[in-house]
Design an enzyme around this catalytic site. Structure first.
Site: not given
Length: 451
Positions: A328, A358, A361, A400, A435
């Protein structure tokens, strides 16, 4: 020379809506917009829209510099509506084509035939007629062998013999304006509704000829939601037949909807439960569906879209979308990309051969070529006040569950370690690990139990 007048003043009480009837949508455009579009190829010198109920709302819904609006403040019938044109057409010597704003299925070819017949025969008026299987409620038109109108009889006034005539008045007229202008001031409201009918003028202007439209569905008016749904079915059948005859495969056409503003190339395949809307263009070899919505988007050749929603976006050749992807906000996807399940792209540009396979966003982002976005990667583009962009260079890969906090730039050939939250720019050819270091405490469960 022809002037077009479109009657759009009525409320449409049977629609049971606050929205004026002529503004109700049919296949992505309002009823009256469809009528206006049908006359554009005729190149009228003026386009007059007669408005009344919710006049300002109708004007706002029809913002076009080519339209002129004439107000009928009190709705007293079709004749009264055309009377409002007298001061606007003073001195005019051409023809007037009168259309209804709630008759959206008329083809331009039918109007061209009406005008040609009118002008060739130098008629004072020419009316459109049709033969209905069930003409109940319509006025009957009686003509001689030359299609000269002899009489128009309202349904309630017909004798049993006259009711056997199924030729009805479609309410579409072409007048020689000089003749009509002389008659209009003398119309009388001698009927139960106390309205001024344009049909009364038809019998007074001079020679009147009838033109029969073969497909009676063209002249169907919209008065309620049921008729609106019927018109949509007719429109869809037209559109889908057109594309199938042009080399497009529709699997289970009854479950597919296609706006008549959509453009398709041969060898496109549309699967069941797929809906194509707005200014969508799909090139040859693409396969869309099942279960997809494409709206105002451009898809290249050999694109596949499965169970996905694509709005206001561009997809280049050979790209695969879905299942369950959402594009969109002017997303632009390059060639031979893969946008997989549960991926959302918003205002994002991807280069060729980039994969977002997968659970990701990407919002307000730009990614180069051959980028691989790992599962669970997101761009944190909103800081609570405004949105910021993320830039990702060529051949960069994210592990990931990565978070890219915008504004941030990743250079070419960057590797983002899984689970990283990246808040600063990363130069080319780098590995970024953002991290907490893993800590293992041996015997933790036993010790915690002893305490």
């Amino acid at each position: 020379m022809v002037v077009v007048a479109i009657l759009a003043a009525g409320r449409g009480t049977r629609m049971k809506s606050d929205l004026p009837k002529v503004l109700h949508s049919l296949g992505g455009r309002s009823l009256v917009e469809r009528v206006i579009d049908s006359v554009e190829p005729l190149s009228p010198s003026r386009r007059l829209v007669i408005v009344g109920y919710q006049a300002e709302q109708v004007k706002t819904g029809l913002q076009s510099p080519n339209l002129e609006f004439v107000e009928q403040t009190v709705q007293l019938g079709t004749g009264h509506a055309i009377q409002q044109l007298l001061p606007h057409l003073e001195g005019y010597r051409g023809d007037l084509l009168v259309l209804n704003g709630d008759v959206p299925l008329l083809r331009t070819q039918t109007l061209e035939q009406l005008l040609q017949t009118h002008q060739t025969n130098q008629n004072a008026a020419t009316i459109l007629t049709s033969h209905l299987p069930n003409p109940k409620g319509y006025g009957r038109v009686f003509c001689n062998g030359n299609n000269i109108v002899q009489q128009i009889v309202e349904d309630k006034d017909c004798s049993p013999a006259q009711r056997q005539n199924h030729r009805i008045n479609a309410g579409i007229y072409c007048f020689r304006w000089e003749n009509l202008a002389q008659v209009l001031p003398h119309l009388e409201a001698n009927n139960a509704q106390k309205e001024y009918y344009l049909t009364d003028a038809v019998t007074q202007v001079g020679q009147v000829m009838a033109v029969d439209v073969e497909d009676y569905q063209e002249i169907l008016g919209i008065n309620d939601r049921l008729q609106l749904a019927t018109a949509y079915e007719i429109l869809q059948r037209r559109v889908k037949e057109q594309w199938m005859m042009a080399g497009v495969t529709l699997i289970d056409p009854n479950s597919i909807t296609i706006d008549d503003t959509v453009e398709l190339q041969p060898d496109v395949i549309i699967e069941p439960q797929t809906h194509l809307r707005g200014s969508t263009v799909i090139q040859s070899g693409s396969r869309i569906g099942p279960g997809s919505l494409i709206e105002n988007s451009q898809l290249g050749a050999n694109v596949t879209v499965h169970y996905s929603v694509v709005t206001d976006s561009t997809i280049q050749d050979g790209t695969k979308i879905g299942p369950y992807a959402h594009l969109r906000g002017h997303a632009q996807v390059g060639a031979n990309c893969r946008i997989g399940n549960f991926v959302e792209l918003k205002n994002t540009e991807l280069g060729d051969r980039t994969n977002v396979a997968h659970l990701s966003y990407l919002g307000d982002a730009t990614a180069g070529t051959q980028v691989n976005i790992g599962a669970g990667t997101i761009t944190a583009n909103y800081d609570g006040v405004k949105k910021h962009r993320t830039k990702i260079g060529d051949r960069t890969k994210t592990g990931s569950n990565s978070v890219l906090v915008a504004p941030v730039t990743l250079g070419d050939d960057v590797y983002v370690a899984a689970g990283s939250t990246v808040t600063e720019d990363v130069p080319n050819d780098s590995l970024v690990i953002a991290r907490t270091r893993q800590v293992i405490k041996l015997g933790w469960r036993r010790k915690s139990g002893e305490s």
